[in-house]
Design an enzyme around this catalytic site. Structure first.
Site, PDB file in Angstrom:
ATOM      1  CD  GLN A 189      -3.596   3.903  -4.824  1.00  0.00           C
ATOM      2  OE1 GLN A 189      -3.440   5.155  -5.249  1.00  0.00           O
ATOM      3  NE2 GLN A 189      -3.194   2.947  -5.848  1.00  0.00           N
ATOM      4  CB  CYS A 335      -3.139  -5.414 -11.586  1.00  0.00           C
ATOM      5  SG  CYS A 335      -4.249  -4.897 -10.461  1.00  0.00           S
TER       6      CYS A 335
HETATM    7  C1  LIG Z   1      -4.653  -0.487  -2.512  1.00  0.00           C
HETATM    8  C2  LIG Z   1      -3.548  -1.280  -3.231  1.00  0.00           C
HETATM    9  N1  LIG Z   1      -3.029  -2.170  -2.590  1.00  0.00           N
HETATM   10  C3  LIG Z   1      -1.944  -2.925  -2.987  1.00  0.00           C
HETATM   11  C4  LIG Z   1      -1.446  -2.641  -4.304  1.00  0.00           C
HETATM   12  C5  LIG Z   1      -0.207  -3.371  -4.735  1.00  0.00           C
HETATM   13  O1  LIG Z   1       1.122  -2.676  -4.556  1.00  0.00           O
HETATM   14  P1  LIG Z   1       2.442  -3.092  -5.595  1.00  0.00           P
HETATM   15  O2  LIG Z   1       2.120  -2.719  -7.027  1.00  0.00           O
HETATM   16  O3  LIG Z   1       3.473  -2.274  -4.934  1.00  0.00           O
HETATM   17  O4  LIG Z   1       2.347  -4.402  -5.341  1.00  0.00           O
HETATM   18  C6  LIG Z   1      -1.813  -1.424  -5.040  1.00  0.00           C
HETATM   19  C7  LIG Z   1      -1.369  -1.165  -6.331  1.00  0.00           C
HETATM   20  O5  LIG Z   1      -1.992  -0.755  -7.256  1.00  0.00           O
HETATM   21  C8  LIG Z   1      -3.009  -0.734  -4.364  1.00  0.00           C
HETATM   22  O6  LIG Z   1      -3.715   0.277  -5.265  1.00  0.00           O
END
Ligand SMILES: Cc1ncc(COP(=O)(O)O)c(C=O)c1O
Length: 398
Positions: A189, A335
């Protein structure tokens, strides 16, 4: 350099969920056909492999320059989740027989970090999870006390996806190194929202995701400091110097490289713009709607993120009503939306379940305008007033 043209909300909708994903830059979309025509396998030695191989090489250099590291320290993965899994699980597999078997993280990490730690804990690692206070910050004294010659790896996110709280990663990293531990930060982020220079930060590992930075989904970056150990979790070919097997997602990698090359020129302008709009939005909301609290404000936080607790409404109903009105926001992590469970991050910050269920996350982006913010606030006032009056009528009818 030519200013990048930003992809605007051309369907008349107001998109304020940039922490979930960002729209690709118009200049990314414009080059898609060119990149798609370079369809060869980058590992092929014949002509078809040359163009995609060059694209990947150029993207790696641009990303390394943006991050302040060497190109060979950049490993392409499929996204932020994979980068996080790779470091935590891979580190445990390499070190599970050593004396150093303790791990430190926080209670507010992304599920890809949280569940990776749950996994290694079930296999025998000792995992400490730092609590956060109501503003989303950790207690540095508690952190310092947990560090010892047994600490193997510390994994602390750079900035929280829901509240935008920024952790003092540089200081935490120095302390971890003093006891000989390695340090990983999930900077998914933070990239593009705060100035990030890996060479100054001195972390050993860091995770990034292309789709949070106006590029195409399907690519993550794992920064692994030169000499750092990494266990390959995917068996197969020798891509990424045998550290991560699998034919590369050239299109998405090229898009990430393209945005990385533009970033240094526009980051400060965009961040000032987003912060000004965000602060103005918060001031308008606090002024026009009663009983609203800002979660995680008053501490260092991302310039684009606002976490609101609005009394007398249910976050999910508010989100759906705003969607009908053409506004996209979130109640928490993307998610977990659709799930009736309140956000674990907000619960970890000490909010009650009832409070967490009244929360709304608004995250601005590079193309957000003052007109969109004004229109959003107008709609929010209307929808909150309507939902509160239903709520009160329901209470009267009970
Ligand atoms: C802080 C953080 N780490 C990891 C992720 C995961 O990333 P990705 O969706 O590319 O797997 C997200 C996604 O929302 C996130 O906000």
């Amino acid at each position: 350099m030519k200013k990048p043209s930003l992809s605007l909300n051309d369907r008349g909708r107001i998109y304020l969920d940039h922490n979930a994903t960002t729209p690709p830059l118009q200049s990314v979309v414009d080059q898609l056909v060119t990149w798609a025509h370079e369809w060869g396998n980058p590992s092929s030695i014949h002509w078809s492999g040359r163009a995609p191989k060059t694209r990947i090489r150029d993207a790696r250099s641009a990303i390394a320059k943006m991050l302040g590291c060497h190109p060979l320290e950049v490993i392409f993965t499929s996204g932020g989740s994979e980068s996080n899994n790779y470091v935590i699980k891979g580190f445990y597999e390499l070190h599970n027989t050593s004396e150093r078997n303790e791990y430190i993280t926080t209670e507010v990490e992304h599920p890809s970090v949280k569940k990776s730690f749950d996994d290694i804990e079930a296999r025998g690692a000792r995992v400490y999870r730092l609590k956060v206070d109501r503003s989303g910050q950790i207690d540095m004294a508690t952190y310092s006390k947990l560090l010892s010659s047994k600490t193997a790896l510390v994994s602390i996110m750079y900035a929280n996806n829901e509240t935008g709280s920024v952790f003092p990663v540089a200081e935490m990293c120095v302390q971890a190194h003093r006891v000989g531990a390695k340090f990983h930060t999930d900077a998914v982020q933070a990239l593009g929202k705060v100035p990030l220079d890996i060479s100054k930060l001195e972390v050993d590992y860091a995770s990034f995701a292309a789709h949070k930075l106006y590029s195409l989904r399907g690519t993550g970056v794992l920064f692994c400091k030169k000499g750092g150990q990494l266990k390959s979790l995917i068996s197969g070919g020798a891509q990424e110097r045998a550290r991560r097997a699998g034919t590369e997602n050239t299109l998405s990698i090229a898009s990430f490289g393209h945005v990385a090359a533009l970033l240094p020129e526009i980051i400060s302008e965009k961040n000032i713009q987003m912060k000004t709009l965000r602060d103005n939005m918060e001031a308008q909301i606090l002024n026009k709607i009663s009983d609203v609290q800002l979660t995680g404000s008053g501490v260092d936080r991302l310039p684009n993120t606002s976490s609101l607790l609005i009394e007398g409404i249910d976050g999910e109903s508010l989100l759906m009503n705003l969607d009908i009105e053409g506004v996209s926001v979130s109640t928490g992590a993307a998610c977990s939306s659709g799930s009736p469970e309140p956000s674990p991050v907000l619960l970890a910050m000490g909010l009650s379940r009832a409070e967490a269920q009244k929360s709304l996350r608004v995250s601005l982006g590079w193309s957000t305008t003052q007109a969109e913010i004004d229109h959003f606030v107008e709609i929010l006032v209307k929808v909150v007033t309507r939902l509160r009056s239903f709520h009160n009528t329901e209470k009267l009818n009970v």
